[in-house]
Design a protein around this motif. Structure first.
Motif, PDB file in Angstrom:
ATOM      1  N   GLU A  14       0.769  -1.239   0.025  1.00  0.00           N
ATOM      2  CA  GLU A  14      -0.003  -0.094   0.029  1.00  0.00           C
ATOM      3  C   GLU A  14       0.804   1.225  -0.091  1.00  0.00           C
ATOM      4  O   GLU A  14       0.498   2.135  -0.692  1.00  0.00           O
ATOM      5  CB  GLU A  14      -0.923   0.032   1.187  1.00  0.00           C
ATOM      6  CG  GLU A  14      -1.908   1.218   1.239  1.00  0.00           C
ATOM      7  CD  GLU A  14      -2.743   1.312   2.391  1.00  0.00           C
ATOM      8  OE1 GLU A  14      -3.466   2.186   2.945  1.00  0.00           O
ATOM      9  OE2 GLU A  14      -2.847   0.092   3.297  1.00  0.00           O
ATOM     10  N   GLU A  15       1.852   1.447   0.776  1.00  0.00           N
ATOM     11  CA  GLU A  15       2.672   2.269   0.909  1.00  0.00           C
ATOM     12  C   GLU A  15       3.665   2.593  -0.390  1.00  0.00           C
ATOM     13  O   GLU A  15       3.978   3.691  -0.840  1.00  0.00           O
ATOM     14  CB  GLU A  15       3.712   2.360   2.025  1.00  0.00           C
ATOM     15  CG  GLU A  15       3.226   2.228   3.381  1.00  0.00           C
ATOM     16  CD  GLU A  15       4.232   1.909   4.463  1.00  0.00           C
ATOM     17  OE1 GLU A  15       5.320   1.830   4.331  1.00  0.00           O
ATOM     18  OE2 GLU A  15       3.850   2.573   5.650  1.00  0.00           O
ATOM     19  N   LYS A  16       3.795   1.603  -1.213  1.00  0.00           N
ATOM     20  CA  LYS A  16       4.422   1.715  -2.564  1.00  0.00           C
ATOM     21  C   LYS A  16       3.565   2.202  -3.549  1.00  0.00           C
ATOM     22  O   LYS A  16       3.862   2.930  -4.262  1.00  0.00           O
ATOM     23  CB  LYS A  16       4.915   0.250  -3.064  1.00  0.00           C
ATOM     24  CG  LYS A  16       6.142  -0.451  -2.215  1.00  0.00           C
ATOM     25  CD  LYS A  16       6.734  -1.569  -2.760  1.00  0.00           C
ATOM     26  CE  LYS A  16       7.236  -1.534  -4.080  1.00  0.00           C
ATOM     27  NZ  LYS A  16       7.702  -2.873  -4.487  1.00  0.00           N
ATOM     28  N   GLN A  17       2.215   1.696  -3.480  1.00  0.00           N
ATOM     29  CA  GLN A  17       1.173   2.145  -4.479  1.00  0.00           C
ATOM     30  C   GLN A  17       1.072   3.519  -4.273  1.00  0.00           C
ATOM     31  O   GLN A  17       0.894   4.420  -5.148  1.00  0.00           O
ATOM     32  CB  GLN A  17       0.023   1.290  -4.403  1.00  0.00           C
ATOM     33  CG  GLN A  17       0.046  -0.157  -4.903  1.00  0.00           C
ATOM     34  CD  GLN A  17      -1.179  -1.031  -4.851  1.00  0.00           C
ATOM     35  OE1 GLN A  17      -1.847  -0.692  -3.676  1.00  0.00           O
ATOM     36  NE2 GLN A  17      -1.393  -1.798  -5.697  1.00  0.00           N
ATOM     37  N   ASN A  18       0.968   3.900  -2.980  1.00  0.00           N
ATOM     38  CA  ASN A  18       0.457   5.396  -2.800  1.00  0.00           C
ATOM     39  C   ASN A  18       1.841   6.264  -2.701  1.00  0.00           C
ATOM     40  O   ASN A  18       1.344   7.649  -2.664  1.00  0.00           O
ATOM     41  CB  ASN A  18      -0.096   5.612  -1.526  1.00  0.00           C
ATOM     42  CG  ASN A  18      -1.433   4.741  -1.423  1.00  0.00           C
ATOM     43  OD1 ASN A  18      -2.136   4.634  -2.571  1.00  0.00           O
ATOM     44  ND2 ASN A  18      -1.897   4.344  -0.244  1.00  0.00           N
ATOM     45  N   ARG A  19       2.820   5.842  -2.853  1.00  0.00           N
ATOM     46  CA  ARG A  19       4.265   6.405  -2.941  1.00  0.00           C
ATOM     47  C   ARG A  19       4.464   7.285  -1.668  1.00  0.00           C
ATOM     48  O   ARG A  19       5.374   8.274  -1.627  1.00  0.00           O
ATOM     49  CB  ARG A  19       4.301   7.408  -4.034  1.00  0.00           C
ATOM     50  CG  ARG A  19       4.006   6.898  -5.476  1.00  0.00           C
ATOM     51  CD  ARG A  19       4.282   7.892  -6.652  1.00  0.00           C
ATOM     52  NE  ARG A  19       5.602   7.909  -6.923  1.00  0.00           N
ATOM     53  CZ  ARG A  19       6.316   7.233  -7.633  1.00  0.00           C
ATOM     54  NH1 ARG A  19       5.494   6.177  -8.205  1.00  0.00           N
ATOM     55  NH2 ARG A  19       7.332   7.309  -7.908  1.00  0.00           N
ATOM     56  N   VAL A  20       3.626   6.504  -0.674  1.00  0.00           N
ATOM     57  CA  VAL A  20       3.945   7.169   0.834  1.00  0.00           C
ATOM     58  C   VAL A  20       5.437   6.980   1.341  1.00  0.00           C
ATOM     59  O   VAL A  20       5.742   7.640   1.888  1.00  0.00           O
ATOM     60  CB  VAL A  20       2.898   6.591   1.923  1.00  0.00           C
ATOM     61  CG1 VAL A  20       3.265   7.091   3.120  1.00  0.00           C
ATOM     62  CG2 VAL A  20       1.678   7.056   1.366  1.00  0.00           C
ATOM     63  N   VAL A  21       5.712   5.775   0.874  1.00  0.00           N
ATOM     64  CA  VAL A  21       7.270   5.082   1.524  1.00  0.00           C
ATOM     65  C   VAL A  21       8.455   6.150   0.942  1.00  0.00           C
ATOM     66  O   VAL A  21       9.133   6.424   1.432  1.00  0.00           O
ATOM     67  CB  VAL A  21       7.516   3.845   0.651  1.00  0.00           C
ATOM     68  CG1 VAL A  21       7.605   3.838  -0.653  1.00  0.00           C
ATOM     69  CG2 VAL A  21       8.575   3.334   1.547  1.00  0.00           C
ATOM     70  N   LEU A  55       8.853  -6.897  -2.703  1.00  0.00           N
ATOM     71  CA  LEU A  55       9.030  -7.584  -4.065  1.00  0.00           C
ATOM     72  C   LEU A  55       7.758  -7.099  -4.961  1.00  0.00           C
ATOM     73  O   LEU A  55       7.985  -7.187  -6.101  1.00  0.00           O
ATOM     74  CB  LEU A  55       9.210  -9.030  -4.185  1.00  0.00           C
ATOM     75  CG  LEU A  55      10.664  -9.411  -3.641  1.00  0.00           C
ATOM     76  CD1 LEU A  55      10.795 -10.942  -3.533  1.00  0.00           C
ATOM     77  CD2 LEU A  55      12.020  -8.758  -4.395  1.00  0.00           C
ATOM     78  N   ALA A  56       6.572  -6.916  -4.419  1.00  0.00           N
ATOM     79  CA  ALA A  56       5.473  -6.815  -5.225  1.00  0.00           C
ATOM     80  C   ALA A  56       5.010  -5.374  -5.433  1.00  0.00           C
ATOM     81  O   ALA A  56       5.460  -4.703  -4.677  1.00  0.00           O
ATOM     82  CB  ALA A  56       4.317  -7.747  -4.488  1.00  0.00           C
ATOM     83  N   THR A  57       4.251  -5.000  -6.332  1.00  0.00           N
ATOM     84  CA  THR A  57       3.741  -3.854  -6.543  1.00  0.00           C
ATOM     85  C   THR A  57       2.226  -3.658  -6.495  1.00  0.00           C
ATOM     86  O   THR A  57       1.609  -2.445  -6.320  1.00  0.00           O
ATOM     87  CB  THR A  57       4.343  -3.306  -7.926  1.00  0.00           C
ATOM     88  OG1 THR A  57       3.801  -3.915  -8.920  1.00  0.00           O
ATOM     89  CG2 THR A  57       5.676  -3.074  -7.937  1.00  0.00           C
ATOM     90  N   ARG A 104      16.432  -2.582  -0.796  1.00  0.00           N
ATOM     91  CA  ARG A 104      16.402  -2.413  -2.352  1.00  0.00           C
ATOM     92  C   ARG A 104      15.381  -2.333  -3.199  1.00  0.00           C
ATOM     93  O   ARG A 104      15.205  -1.847  -4.242  1.00  0.00           O
ATOM     94  CB  ARG A 104      17.358  -3.577  -2.847  1.00  0.00           C
ATOM     95  CG  ARG A 104      18.626  -3.525  -2.418  1.00  0.00           C
ATOM     96  CD  ARG A 104      19.340  -4.699  -2.460  1.00  0.00           C
ATOM     97  NE  ARG A 104      20.887  -4.774  -2.357  1.00  0.00           N
ATOM     98  CZ  ARG A 104      21.647  -4.512  -1.503  1.00  0.00           C
ATOM     99  NH1 ARG A 104      20.895  -4.385  -0.312  1.00  0.00           N
ATOM    100  NH2 ARG A 104      23.024  -4.091  -1.357  1.00  0.00           N
ATOM    101  N   ALA A 105      14.147  -3.071  -2.753  1.00  0.00           N
ATOM    102  CA  ALA A 105      12.882  -3.160  -3.568  1.00  0.00           C
ATOM    103  C   ALA A 105      11.769  -2.418  -3.281  1.00  0.00           C
ATOM    104  O   ALA A 105      11.077  -1.926  -4.079  1.00  0.00           O
ATOM    105  CB  ALA A 105      12.573  -4.625  -3.495  1.00  0.00           C
ATOM    106  N   VAL A 106      11.820  -1.748  -2.070  1.00  0.00           N
ATOM    107  CA  VAL A 106      10.611  -1.054  -1.609  1.00  0.00           C
ATOM    108  C   VAL A 106      10.532   0.289  -2.437  1.00  0.00           C
ATOM    109  O   VAL A 106       9.361   0.827  -2.562  1.00  0.00           O
ATOM    110  CB  VAL A 106      10.679  -0.558  -0.250  1.00  0.00           C
ATOM    111  CG1 VAL A 106      11.711   0.432   0.133  1.00  0.00           C
ATOM    112  CG2 VAL A 106       9.159  -0.249   0.390  1.00  0.00           C
TER     113      VAL A 106
END
Length: 390
Positions: free
Chosen positions: A199-206, A286-288, A371-373
């Motif tokens: 969720e943080e990857k999709q919303n670019r919150v990370v 690893l997932a998006t 590396r992947a987040v």
């Protein structure tokens, strides 16, 4: 001047607060607690319940059967017998003074057990067994055969080289409980770690968080927060279950052994859950998309199912081997310890192996996560993630 709070602690507290405010989580926890208390209370009640029956015989044969039933009845059955005329027995049954009447046929080959509105199955089974014994004895005696000289089912005795049947039943019951608790906790608190990362990857919150918090601390906070929740729920379930067992009517056998081993289970649970938490975090990185996680999480869910089945059904050498394999040992070693014949050094060795592997997996998962987040160009394989620059 106040000391600033560690970033990982802030993340951990946020994870805990979010979960605690989730109504579905709270309701499921309360329902599970009620089920635990109800199951323990029901087990204690049924284990100490005494069935009471009053039966009137109307002739000598039916009274012989009742006398035999009096001798064969188990300890948790109370049977009051008497012999009266058919009219008296019928009147007492009609007024519900007795539970049943027993009448033999004219040919002395059949008997009728009559209840007011029904015949209790437990009483019917007792009378049926006694009737078979009495009628068989009478037939043999009529042909000049001494019934006492014939073999019977009571001549077969059972014994165990180690332990006893009651303890074996306890181990089987606790194996189911330990295995199921570990399986559910790994899913309820492990998978949300991966979903939170996605969720943080999709919303670019990370990307925003990474500018203020080190990724290592962000990951640590997620894992620690869910570990706190999992351990708190586990302690709650075990604590309430053991308390209910102590307060339940009657005495539940081997409760002291279960209480001791429950402490070991908590320690092994912590190591196993930390290991799984690292794996879940790496899968999330690893997932998006959620769909990617559904595909990649198949092996770990399969492994959890295997852990549950091994914990419930494994015995002998298989259980011994499983008690030294990380993750599986979180369930297998406490189950072995319930038997009481596991040396302390074996438990400590198994725990050491689990913690060493757990530490190695957490370090590797943290490397994959960093590396992947931040990668958003599609799902990554493990090999590609390792080659990415931090």
């Amino acid at each position: 001047m106040s000391t600033p709070t560690a970033p990982w602690l802030i993340v951990a507290l946020r994870e805990v607060e979010t979960k605690v405010k989730d109504k579905a989580f709270v309701i499921s926890t309360v329902v599970t607690l009620l089920l635990i208390v109800g199951a323990v209370a029901f087990t204690g009640f049924m284990g100490n319940k005494t069935s009471t029956f009053s039966v009137v015989a109307t002739d000598s044969l039916s009274y012989q059967v009742l006398a035999e039933a009096q001798n064969q009845r188990p300890d948790n059955v109370s049977l009051t017998i008497s012999q009266e005329t058919a009219d008296q027995a019928g009147d007492r049954l009609s007024s519900q003074e007795v539970d049943a009447t027993l009448v033999s046929s004219a040919n002395q080959r059949e008997l009728t057990l009559t209840g007011y509105d029904e015949v209790d199955p437990e009483l019917r089974q007792l009378i049926s067994t006694s009737m078979t014994t009495v009628l068989t004895r009478n037939v043999l005696s009529a042909h000049g055969v001494d019934p006492a000289a014939l073999p019977s089912e009571t001549d077969l005795k059972t014994a165990q080289l180690q332990g006893d049947a009651e303890k074996t039943s306890m181990v089987q019951a606790m194996a189911l409980i330990f295995s199921f608790l570990f399986y559910m906790a790994a899913l309820i608190f492990g998978m949300p770690i991966a979903n939170s990362v996605i969720e943080e990857k999709q919303n670019r919150v990370v990307e925003i968080l990474a500018s203020t918090v080190r990724l290592r601390q962000l990951l640590a906070g997620k894992i620690i927060g869910n570990v706190i929740l999992a351990m708190a729920q586990l302690l709650l379930f075990l604590g309430v279950g053991l308390l209910a067992a102590y307060l339940a009517p009657g005495q539940i056998p081997f409760l002291g052994v279960v209480s001791t081993v429950a402490g070991w289970f908590i320690v092994f649970f912590l190591g196993g859950f930390l290991l799984l938490a690292g794996i879940w975090a790496a899968l999330g990185a690893l997932a998006t998309r959620t769909e990617d996680l559904q595909q990649s999480s198949g092996p770990i869910i399969g492994a959890l199912v295997a852990v549950m089945f091994i914990g419930i059904y494994a015995k002998g050498s298989l259980l011994v081997i499983a008690s030294y394999i990380p993750i599986v040992s979180s369930v297998a070693m406490p189950i072995r310890m319930l038997s009481g014949d596991v040396p302390l050094w074996e438990a400590l060795l198994s725990l050491t192996v689990l913690l060493v592997v757990c530490w190695a997996v957490l370090l590797f998962s943290e490397r994959i996560y960093r590396r992947a987040v931040m990668h958003t160009g599609g799902a990554l394989t493990l090999r590609k993630a390792i080659k990415l620059e931090v």
